[in-house]
Design an enzyme around this catalytic site. Structure first.
Site, PDB file in Angstrom:
ATOM      1  N   ARG A  16       0.833  -1.221   0.000  1.00  0.00           N
ATOM      2  CA  ARG A  16       0.000   0.000   0.000  1.00  0.00           C
ATOM      3  C   ARG A  16       0.867   1.272   0.000  1.00  0.00           C
ATOM      4  O   ARG A  16       0.546   2.264   0.645  1.00  0.00           O
ATOM      5  CB  ARG A  16      -0.968   0.001   1.197  1.00  0.00           C
ATOM      6  CG  ARG A  16      -2.113  -0.985   1.021  1.00  0.00           C
ATOM      7  CD  ARG A  16      -3.085  -0.920   2.183  1.00  0.00           C
ATOM      8  NE  ARG A  16      -2.484  -1.437   3.397  1.00  0.00           N
ATOM      9  CZ  ARG A  16      -2.957  -1.248   4.619  1.00  0.00           C
ATOM     10  NH1 ARG A  16      -4.057  -0.542   4.782  1.00  0.00           N
ATOM     11  NH2 ARG A  16      -2.349  -1.750   5.659  1.00  0.00           N
ATOM     12  N   LYS A  19      -0.943   4.493  -0.793  1.00  0.00           N
ATOM     13  CA  LYS A  19      -1.756   4.997   0.319  1.00  0.00           C
ATOM     14  C   LYS A  19      -0.913   5.850   1.261  1.00  0.00           C
ATOM     15  O   LYS A  19      -1.271   6.976   1.593  1.00  0.00           O
ATOM     16  CB  LYS A  19      -2.356   3.810   1.084  1.00  0.00           C
ATOM     17  CG  LYS A  19      -3.067   4.178   2.370  1.00  0.00           C
ATOM     18  CD  LYS A  19      -3.416   2.916   3.166  1.00  0.00           C
ATOM     19  CE  LYS A  19      -4.081   3.263   4.478  1.00  0.00           C
ATOM     20  NZ  LYS A  19      -5.439   3.797   4.301  1.00  0.00           N
ATOM     21  N   ILE A 436     -27.795   2.568  15.712  1.00  0.00           N
ATOM     22  CA  ILE A 436     -27.618   1.524  14.694  1.00  0.00           C
ATOM     23  C   ILE A 436     -26.618   0.456  15.127  1.00  0.00           C
ATOM     24  O   ILE A 436     -26.491  -0.576  14.488  1.00  0.00           O
ATOM     25  CB  ILE A 436     -27.207   2.176  13.345  1.00  0.00           C
ATOM     26  CG1 ILE A 436     -28.205   3.266  12.952  1.00  0.00           C
ATOM     27  CG2 ILE A 436     -27.115   1.174  12.216  1.00  0.00           C
ATOM     28  CD1 ILE A 436     -29.660   2.812  12.867  1.00  0.00           C
ATOM     29  N   GLU A 610     -26.147  -3.455  -3.224  1.00  0.00           N
ATOM     30  CA  GLU A 610     -25.020  -3.420  -4.157  1.00  0.00           C
ATOM     31  C   GLU A 610     -24.768  -4.761  -4.820  1.00  0.00           C
ATOM     32  O   GLU A 610     -24.006  -4.838  -5.779  1.00  0.00           O
ATOM     33  CB  GLU A 610     -23.770  -2.871  -3.494  1.00  0.00           C
ATOM     34  CG  GLU A 610     -23.146  -3.786  -2.484  1.00  0.00           C
ATOM     35  CD  GLU A 610     -21.954  -3.113  -1.824  1.00  0.00           C
ATOM     36  OE1 GLU A 610     -22.159  -2.046  -1.236  1.00  0.00           O
ATOM     37  OE2 GLU A 610     -20.844  -3.664  -1.898  1.00  0.00           O
ATOM     38  N   HIS A 699     -22.508  10.868   8.761  1.00  0.00           N
ATOM     39  CA  HIS A 699     -21.361  11.034   7.859  1.00  0.00           C
ATOM     40  C   HIS A 699     -20.751  12.421   7.987  1.00  0.00           C
ATOM     41  O   HIS A 699     -19.754  12.727   7.346  1.00  0.00           O
ATOM     42  CB  HIS A 699     -21.788  10.758   6.426  1.00  0.00           C
ATOM     43  CG  HIS A 699     -22.387   9.382   6.289  1.00  0.00           C
ATOM     44  ND1 HIS A 699     -23.740   9.164   6.397  1.00  0.00           N
ATOM     45  CD2 HIS A 699     -21.822   8.176   6.142  1.00  0.00           C
ATOM     46  CE1 HIS A 699     -23.961   7.871   6.292  1.00  0.00           C
ATOM     47  NE2 HIS A 699     -22.823   7.248   6.133  1.00  0.00           N
TER      48      HIS A 699
HETATM   49  N1  GLN Z   1     -24.251  -2.113  13.081  1.00  0.00           N
HETATM   50  C1  GLN Z   1     -23.267  -1.512  12.253  1.00  0.00           C
HETATM   51  C2  GLN Z   1     -22.688  -0.288  12.945  1.00  0.00           C
HETATM   52  O1  GLN Z   1     -23.383   0.366  13.637  1.00  0.00           O
HETATM   53  C3  GLN Z   1     -23.834  -1.113  10.922  1.00  0.00           C
HETATM   54  C4  GLN Z   1     -22.780  -0.555  10.014  1.00  0.00           C
HETATM   55  C5  GLN Z   1     -23.280  -0.273   8.626  1.00  0.00           C
HETATM   56  O2  GLN Z   1     -24.458  -0.213   8.366  1.00  0.00           O
HETATM   57  N2  GLN Z   1     -22.400  -0.074   7.704  1.00  0.00           N
HETATM   58  O3  GLN Z   1     -21.546   0.061  12.773  1.00  0.00           O
HETATM   59 ZN    ZN Z   2     -25.355   1.841   7.857  1.00  0.00          ZN
END
Ligand code: GLN
Ligand code: ZN
Length: 763
Positions: A16, A19, A436, A610, A699
């Protein structure tokens, strides 16, 4: 004598190197000379590898400091106005600002969009197209690299993206217009490029038009004929390349275009070979993509020769041998992978090994199989060893898969009955809040994982450290007032690798890196054999987390389709079969979590979309088995157990039926950036279950205001009945820092409070 060549080589470097050079330049720790020096060394090294393999010419222009699509945009002077006026050549820092919004010099501004290159995990920088845009030759990179290769005594074969593919990949900005309208402005630049290359003594140019494997609208098909006619005249020979799939309805068109050769992908679409040979006019070259450029398995060379020998008879020196596509999508070299056992290593071929396969094939065609008897025997032995290995075929796994019946994919009761059971069991307030899964992966967490991996700390110490992290995350969530908690995933390096490492049938490379975008690489697991889960993978952590709180603790798993799509998978059986095995393994985990008293289980399917085939006609087949695998993994639970799924993308319009068919009780999705318009399809389709439309855009480092998130929820409420709405971020928090997360989650809980109070017009 047939020609052997490659469509492109990985640019990141075996260690790499690119990078590290890029990141040090971006940080201002090294200068332009150092960066360009590393780039030049890498090009030379990669060309030499191809020369040593006996390739007749070397691709030039496949190397890029960030992305080859961006290189083209810059070459055409297609620089959006926010990066400043360009006259003449585009400088290096403007290039990097387009890619990433900032560079050591120049004003930071928002970067160009990035998206996936066809169905790969490589991301390109989307060209921005404006009505009335003009183009001019604004980079000499390609020509300089041609000179560079010539100076090394090599025969350069420049690689450029064709005008139709480049326009197709672009996105219209500002006033709407038809992208094809730009052809008139763009083609003269292509004309300049080709005549300059000709003047440099270039004999062949590779011109990539992979969009020919897509379902193209009629005007785009029609444009091919006239574009390539207009690119006639004073130019080198053109090899038109297609890859990633079958040309199908575009095959005849591709064969008849006024170019000098055609490359077809015979790994993804071997069935098109005969027709291509029949339709290709007698003066054109056929480049046969026979070595898999998308996967890491060693080829069965004798089988390849069975296919190639009759072709060689028929085409003679009009036959060229190549990988199916650029080798960009595989790791560089098996050298350095000694930690893989010898048997498994013997089954693999990375880019360097693939070049050697081309060398052997070419020699066998030119001099007969006897000239490479030892190599062919070694290949046959590897194939035989893989075919008969007990590690690939496990009767117990096969028996379980054979015994799958459709009822295993169905929840016991329909959603309304389940929802009632959940109300009774969890007594959640309206607009329940959750996250999440992951919480910030601090330096401390990463150090603990690394120390454990290299044996600096023992298992007991490691477990203690992880438990501390979990306890911290649980306590914080209680403090913020979240309703459904998570353990925070501190023990996971990566959402696929974590599970792969604990399942049979997977192996991991030391440096099998593949470029994802810019300086970012991924190291996909190798899924080589039948998959089974010897023991629970997550239960102990989640059970511990649950023991710390009275609130429901959500178990957190990665789904079978995502594990499949983010790994290099075996090619000796259909992907669907492999996915079913993964589904059974995850199902075991789901049921173990349920038995351990975990009432809410989330199964992430971040990569479901995807995996969609490039041709729409094949979508249904894929979606059927992919959704089937999710259902098999998820739906063995009792009605009282609540299943969540999470998808970190937002395009649901064309797959909403399949999303609904997954029958998750709750789906959390990314919506924060689109004003909830993405929910329209859920509304129109009368999506029947619960939805958590992400209101906190993770993000961005910005902390979302209460008012801003309330407004998003109001928009959501216009589309989805309030009793089926959750409040959550739009993805995991692992890349964020604690201070922002803390502020954002407190705001998010406040949003739910206001909604419940009815102080805002929702419900
Ligand atoms: N459960 C994972 C997290 O919270 C989900 C990550 C994702 O959707 N890319 O990091
Ligand atoms: Zn996600």
């Amino acid at each position: 004598m047939c020609v052997a060549h490659s469509l492109g080589f990985p640019r990141i470097g075996h260690r790499r190197e690119l990078k590290w050079a890029l990141e040090s330049y971006w940080k201002g720790e090294s200068d332009r000379t150092a960066l360009l020096g590393t780039a030049r060394q890498l090009r030379e090294r990669h060309w030499r590898l191809q020369q040593e393999a006996g390739l007749d010419h070397v691709p030039v222009g496949d190397f890029s400091l960030y992305d080859h699509v961006l290189d083209h945009s810059v070459m055409f002077g297609a620089v959006p106005p926010r990066f400043g006026q360009v006259e003449g050549a585009v400088d290096l820092d403007t290039y990097f600002r387009m890619a990433r919004g900032r560079a050591p010099s120049g004003e930071p501004t928002h970067a160009c969009e990035m998206t996936k290159w066809f169905d790969t995990n490589y991301h390109y920088i989307v060209p921005e197209l404006y009505r009335g845009q003009t183009f001019h030759l604004a980079s000499s990179k390609l020509f300089d690299e041609v000179t560079e290769a010539q100076a090394l005594g090599l025969t350069p074969r420049p690689v450029i993206i064709g005008p139709l593919t480049w326009l197709w990949l672009g996105k219209v900005k500002g006033e709407e217009f038809e992208r094809l309208d730009l052809l008139n402005a763009l083609l003269p630049v292509y004309g300049d490029i080709l005549s300059r290359l000709k003047a440099q003594g270039v004999e062949w140019v590779q011109i990539d038009e992979p969009i020919l494997v897509l379902d193209l609208p009629y005007p785009w098909k029609r444009a091919f004929e006239s574009v390539y006619t207009r690119l006639g005249g004073n130019r080198p020979n053109l090899l038109l390349t297609t890859y990633f799939g079958a040309l199908e309805d575009n095959l005849k068109l591709a064969c008849q275009l006024p170019v000098d050769g055609l490359h077809v992908d015979l790994i993804r679409a071997s069935e098109q070979l005969q027709q291509a040979v029949d339709w290709l006019p007698g003066h054109k070259v056929l480049s046969a993509g026979v070595v898999d450029g998308r996967n890491i398995w060693r080829s069965d060379l004798s089988q390849k020769l069975d296919l190639l020998e009759p072709l060689n008879e028929r085409l003679g020196d009009r036959l060229w041998l190549a990988p199916s596509c650029s080798l960009l999508h595989v790791p560089v070299d098996l050298d350095g992978e000694e930690q893989l056992d010898a048997e498994l290593r013997g089954w693999l071929a990375f880019a360097v090994q693939k070049l050697d396969e081309l060398r052997i094939l070419r020699r066998a065609l030119d001099q007969g199989r006897g000239a490479v008897a030892a190599e062919l025997a070694a290949s046959a032995a590897a194939v035989a060893s893989r075919g008969s290995s007990g590690r690939l075929h496990r009767p117990d796994v096969r028996a379980r898969v054979a015994a799958i019946d459709e009822s295993m994919e169905r929840r016991r009761g329909p959603y309304p009955i389940r929802a009632e059971a959940h109300r009774q069991r969890f007594r959640l307030p309206p607009f329940p809040t959750t996250t999440i899964g992951s919480f910030p992966q601090t330096a401390e967490i990463r150090a603990a994982r690394r120390d454990f991996k290299v044996g600096r700390i023992d298992a007991v110490t490691y477990e203690g450290l992880m438990r501390e992290q979990i306890a911290h995350v649980v306590q914080k969530q209680e403090e913020y007032g979240l309703d459904v908690l998570v353990h925070g995933e501190p023990e996971r390096n990566d959402m696929v690798e974590y599970f792969g490492e604990q399942m049979d049938g997977f192996a991991f490379t030391a440096s099998g890196w593949v470029q994802s975008y810019g300086s970012r690489c991924v190291k996909p697991p190798l899924l080589y054999g039948d998959v089974a889960r010897p023991e629970p993978m997550t239960v102990a952590w989640v059970r511990y987390a649950q023991s710390l709180t009275d609130r429901p603790m959500k178990g957190m798993l990665t789904g079978p389709v995502t594990i499949l799509n983010w790994s290099f998978v075996r090619d000796d059986q259909p992907r669907a079969d492999t996915c079913r095995q993964l589904a059974l393994a995850i199902r075991d985990e789901v049921l173990d979590l349920e038995r351990a008293g975990i009432g809410i289980i989330q199964i992430d399917e971040a990569a479901l979309r995807e995996g969609l085939p490039l041709r729409k006609g094949q979508w249904k087949g894929y979606l059927d088995w992919a959704v089937g695998a999710f259902r098999l993994a998820a739906n063995g639970v009792r009605n009282e157990t609540q299943i969540h799924t999470h998808m970190c993308y937002s395009e649901f319009n064309d797959i909403i039926e399949s999303i609904t068919a997954m029958d998750a009780d709750v789906i959390t999705i990314e919506t924060a950036r689109s004003d909830m318009e993405l929910l329209d399809v859920f509304k129109e389709f009368h999506y029947p279950n619960e939805i958590g439309p992400g209101v906190y855009d993770i993000h961005s480092p910005n902390v979302p205001e209460v008012g801003q998130m309330v407004r998003l929820m109001e928009l959501a409420d216009k589309r989805i009945p309030a009793e089926r709405l959750w409040v959550n971020p739009d993805c995991g928090l692992k890349t964020r820092g604690w201070p922002e997360v803390e502020a954002a989650l407190r705001n998010m809980v406040e949003v739910a409070r206001q909604l419940r109070e009815g102080s805002v017009a929702v419900g």
